[in-house]
Motif scaffolding. Sequence first.
Motif, PDB file in Angstrom:
ATOM      1  N   THR A 201       0.831  -1.208   0.000  1.00 38.29           N
ATOM      2  CA  THR A 201       0.000   0.000   0.000  1.00 38.29           C
ATOM      3  C   THR A 201       0.859   1.248   0.000  1.00 38.29           C
ATOM      4  O   THR A 201       0.553   2.243  -0.681  1.00 38.29           O
ATOM      5  CB  THR A 201      -0.924  -0.018   1.224  1.00 38.29           C
ATOM      6  N   ALA A 202       1.945   1.225   0.775  1.00 41.80           N
ATOM      7  CA  ALA A 202       2.839   2.384   0.819  1.00 41.80           C
ATOM      8  C   ALA A 202       3.471   2.635  -0.544  1.00 41.80           C
ATOM      9  O   ALA A 202       3.632   3.785  -0.964  1.00 41.80           O
ATOM     10  CB  ALA A 202       3.916   2.169   1.881  1.00 41.80           C
ATOM     11  N   ARG A 203       3.821   1.561  -1.238  1.00 48.67           N
ATOM     12  CA  ARG A 203       4.392   1.738  -2.578  1.00 48.67           C
ATOM     13  C   ARG A 203       3.380   2.356  -3.530  1.00 48.67           C
ATOM     14  O   ARG A 203       3.709   3.275  -4.291  1.00 48.67           O
ATOM     15  CB  ARG A 203       4.865   0.388  -3.108  1.00 48.67           C
ATOM     16  N   ARG A 204       2.151   1.837  -3.508  1.00 47.13           N
ATOM     17  CA  ARG A 204       1.120   2.395  -4.406  1.00 47.13           C
ATOM     18  C   ARG A 204       0.828   3.854  -4.072  1.00 47.13           C
ATOM     19  O   ARG A 204       0.697   4.699  -4.969  1.00 47.13           O
ATOM     20  CB  ARG A 204      -0.152   1.558  -4.290  1.00 47.13           C
ATOM     21  N   LYS A 205       0.732   4.148  -2.770  1.00 46.66           N
ATOM     22  CA  LYS A 205       0.429   5.527  -2.381  1.00 46.66           C
ATOM     23  C   LYS A 205       1.599   6.455  -2.700  1.00 46.66           C
ATOM     24  O   LYS A 205       1.398   7.608  -3.110  1.00 46.66           O
ATOM     25  CB  LYS A 205       0.114   5.577  -0.887  1.00 46.66           C
ATOM     26  N   ALA A 206       2.824   5.965  -2.534  1.00 47.97           N
ATOM     27  CA  ALA A 206       3.990   6.787  -2.872  1.00 47.97           C
ATOM     28  C   ALA A 206       4.042   7.055  -4.373  1.00 47.97           C
ATOM     29  O   ALA A 206       4.369   8.171  -4.803  1.00 47.97           O
ATOM     30  CB  ALA A 206       5.264   6.093  -2.411  1.00 47.97           C
ATOM     31  N   ARG A 207       3.713   6.046  -5.165  1.00 47.04           N
ATOM     32  CA  ARG A 207       3.695   6.244  -6.622  1.00 47.04           C
ATOM     33  C   ARG A 207       2.632   7.269  -7.007  1.00 47.04           C
ATOM     34  O   ARG A 207       2.879   8.170  -7.837  1.00 47.04           O
ATOM     35  CB  ARG A 207       3.426   4.907  -7.308  1.00 47.04           C
ATOM     36  N   ALA A 208       1.450   7.150  -6.394  1.00 43.83           N
ATOM     37  CA  ALA A 208       0.405   8.130  -6.666  1.00 43.83           C
ATOM     38  C   ALA A 208       0.818   9.517  -6.203  1.00 43.83           C
ATOM     39  O   ALA A 208       0.503  10.530  -6.854  1.00 43.83           O
ATOM     40  CB  ALA A 208      -0.887   7.703  -5.980  1.00 43.83           C
ATOM     41  N   ALA A 209       1.548   9.601  -5.076  1.00 40.55           N
ATOM     42  CA  ALA A 209       1.992  10.906  -4.577  1.00 40.55           C
ATOM     43  C   ALA A 209       2.977  11.548  -5.541  1.00 40.55           C
ATOM     44  O   ALA A 209       2.930  12.761  -5.785  1.00 40.55           O
ATOM     45  CB  ALA A 209       2.628  10.738  -3.191  1.00 40.55           C
ATOM     46  N   VAL A 210       3.879  10.756  -6.125  1.00 37.95           N
ATOM     47  CA  VAL A 210       4.830  11.314  -7.096  1.00 37.95           C
ATOM     48  C   VAL A 210       4.102  11.724  -8.363  1.00 37.95           C
ATOM     49  O   VAL A 210       4.374  12.792  -8.932  1.00 37.95           O
ATOM     50  CB  VAL A 210       5.938  10.286  -7.399  1.00 37.95           C
ATOM     51  N   GLU A 211       3.161  10.903  -8.829  1.00 34.09           N
ATOM     52  CA  GLU A 211       2.430  11.226 -10.056  1.00 34.09           C
ATOM     53  C   GLU A 211       1.565  12.468  -9.875  1.00 34.09           C
ATOM     54  O   GLU A 211       1.447  13.286 -10.789  1.00 34.09           O
ATOM     55  CB  GLU A 211       1.565  10.036 -10.465  1.00 34.09           C
ATOM     56  N   ARG A 212       0.948  12.612  -8.681  1.00 31.35           N
ATOM     57  CA  ARG A 212       0.076  13.755  -8.428  1.00 31.35           C
ATOM     58  C   ARG A 212       0.802  14.928  -7.781  1.00 31.35           C
ATOM     59  O   ARG A 212       0.175  15.953  -7.486  1.00 31.35           O
ATOM     60  CB  ARG A 212      -1.083  13.321  -7.535  1.00 31.35           C
ATOM     61  N   ASN A 213       2.104  14.737  -7.494  1.00 26.85           N
ATOM     62  CA  ASN A 213       2.919  15.804  -6.909  1.00 26.85           C
ATOM     63  C   ASN A 213       2.398  16.223  -5.528  1.00 26.85           C
ATOM     64  O   ASN A 213       2.223  17.398  -5.242  1.00 26.85           O
ATOM     65  CB  ASN A 213       2.973  17.009  -7.851  1.00 26.85           C
ATOM     66  N   VAL A 214       2.180  15.230  -4.641  1.00 32.49           N
ATOM     67  CA  VAL A 214       1.698  15.492  -3.276  1.00 32.49           C
ATOM     68  C   VAL A 214       2.846  15.178  -2.322  1.00 32.49           C
ATOM     69  O   VAL A 214       3.119  14.000  -2.022  1.00 32.49           O
ATOM     70  CB  VAL A 214       0.457  14.637  -2.944  1.00 32.49           C
ATOM     71  N   VAL A 215       3.506  16.207  -1.832  1.00 28.45           N
ATOM     72  CA  VAL A 215       4.700  16.018  -0.996  1.00 28.45           C
ATOM     73  C   VAL A 215       4.333  15.386   0.342  1.00 28.45           C
ATOM     74  O   VAL A 215       5.056  14.532   0.865  1.00 28.45           O
ATOM     75  CB  VAL A 215       5.417  17.366  -0.780  1.00 28.45           C
ATOM     76  N   ALA A 216       3.196  15.796   0.944  1.00 32.90           N
ATOM     77  CA  ALA A 216       2.821  15.293   2.269  1.00 32.90           C
ATOM     78  C   ALA A 216       2.597  13.788   2.240  1.00 32.90           C
ATOM     79  O   ALA A 216       3.055  13.055   3.135  1.00 32.90           O
ATOM     80  CB  ALA A 216       1.564  16.004   2.760  1.00 32.90           C
ATOM     81  N   ASP A 217       1.901  13.284   1.198  1.00 32.22           N
ATOM     82  CA  ASP A 217       1.660  11.840   1.111  1.00 32.22           C
ATOM     83  C   ASP A 217       2.962  11.078   0.918  1.00 32.22           C
ATOM     84  O   ASP A 217       3.161   9.992   1.495  1.00 32.22           O
ATOM     85  CB  ASP A 217       0.709  11.539  -0.053  1.00 32.22           C
ATOM     86  N   LEU A 218       3.867  11.643   0.121  1.00 34.44           N
ATOM     87  CA  LEU A 218       5.152  10.975  -0.088  1.00 34.44           C
ATOM     88  C   LEU A 218       5.956  10.932   1.217  1.00 34.44           C
ATOM     89  O   LEU A 218       6.636   9.938   1.511  1.00 34.44           O
ATOM     90  CB  LEU A 218       5.942  11.689  -1.179  1.00 34.44           C
ATOM     91  N   ALA A 219       5.873  12.002   2.010  1.00 37.31           N
ATOM     92  CA  ALA A 219       6.583  12.021   3.294  1.00 37.31           C
ATOM     93  C   ALA A 219       6.025  10.968   4.243  1.00 37.31           C
ATOM     94  O   ALA A 219       6.774  10.290   4.957  1.00 37.31           O
ATOM     95  CB  ALA A 219       6.486  13.410   3.924  1.00 37.31           C
TER      96      ALA A 219
END
Length: 411
Positions: A201-219
């Motif tokens: 789940t963390a990998r999928r959410k991190a990928r979505a955070a990079v694609e959508r440019n969401v720094v907080a989710d990536l952190a």
Amino acid sequence: SGKEDAPAQRRERLELEDFEVPGGGAFDSVQWLNARLASTGVPFEKLEQHLTSLAMRCQLLCTDTSQSIDVASSQLVAQLPATSRDLERMRDQAVRGHERLGQVLDGLRDADDRKQSGLQGLAEIDAVKTRVETACAALKEVVSWERKVEGCQKMVHSGKLPTALAQLASLKGVLDAFRMLPEYAKKETQIQQLEETLLGTARRKARAAVERNVVADLAACGEVFAAMGRREEPLTIARAVFAEVAERAWQFQAADASAGALASAVQAVFEAIAQSFRERWPLLQSLDEEPTAEGQSDALRLDSGVVLGAAIASAVRAALAALSGKLDRCLAAGAAGEGDGDFASREESSAHQRASRAVALLAVYGDGFEALAQVAPMAEAPGLWAEACRDAAAPGIVATAAEAAAEEALP
């Protein structure tokens, strides 16, 4: 006159100290007598009388000395029996003291043995107590275990990754309570499945955070990766996303298309890469601010204090690698299926096409690099170009495209 001489003789009675030699040397009787006569100043006519008197005093001294020796000997002989008895008594007392000391040491050894056995018994009691407490804790957790596992799964599916990570850590602590129970293997498998689910789940959410440019989710995902010992995951995901940006921007399909079409396809990829970097470079900067497992030896620090380096350079390399791969396959396919007709005409057409493609590729690569150089991180830290393009870091990324263009120009 004889009565007058007697007191004088008593006054001049010799003592043992009169025979002492200064400095501890050997006694010389002649020298002693001459010194004695010289010190008394006796005239010659009375010398014989004085010598007679001196001889008498020497005899008296010998008598007194002999008597003193006899008295001291008698006293010593009288004291010897008492001394012998005292020594015998002291020996007996020493023997009795030795025996008592041995008894005391034996008592101390017995007491130490009893103490050791007592401590061993206490240790065994403490171990039993610990096992009982662990068993009690396990029995208490048996009821709530499934509820906690379901709660952790819900947190993972709802995207509350830091909270799910804390709940997973709590479950790992509770897992030790089941070590002595038959359910331990099952509980351990559940924990491993939860870890895999959380990591995925963390990998999928991190990928979505990079694609959508969401720094907080990536952190938030970075916290999970760090806690699970996978600090390189965010950087790996960022490289994959930027490589996909380059692949999606590649629209060139025909192997025999013109040099202009090939240049347009490469230009579209460079424009997509530059646009992606304009939008996401703060996100990449956030990755550089967190130390990775390999450190930040490649990082650059700007005058403003901003840290740039590993993440941005790695993303550039990934995007250029994807472009180089597409370009290599396109050029290889084009060279294999070029034209019909006789050999001379095909060779002339092939040479012309290679030359035109080489010129177009060199021009578009120059324009693409210039566009990338104007992106904020590259403009503020030109040293990133050296890191992104060095052969040791990215063999076959930029160099492959340049070599392909040069080969295309060969007649």
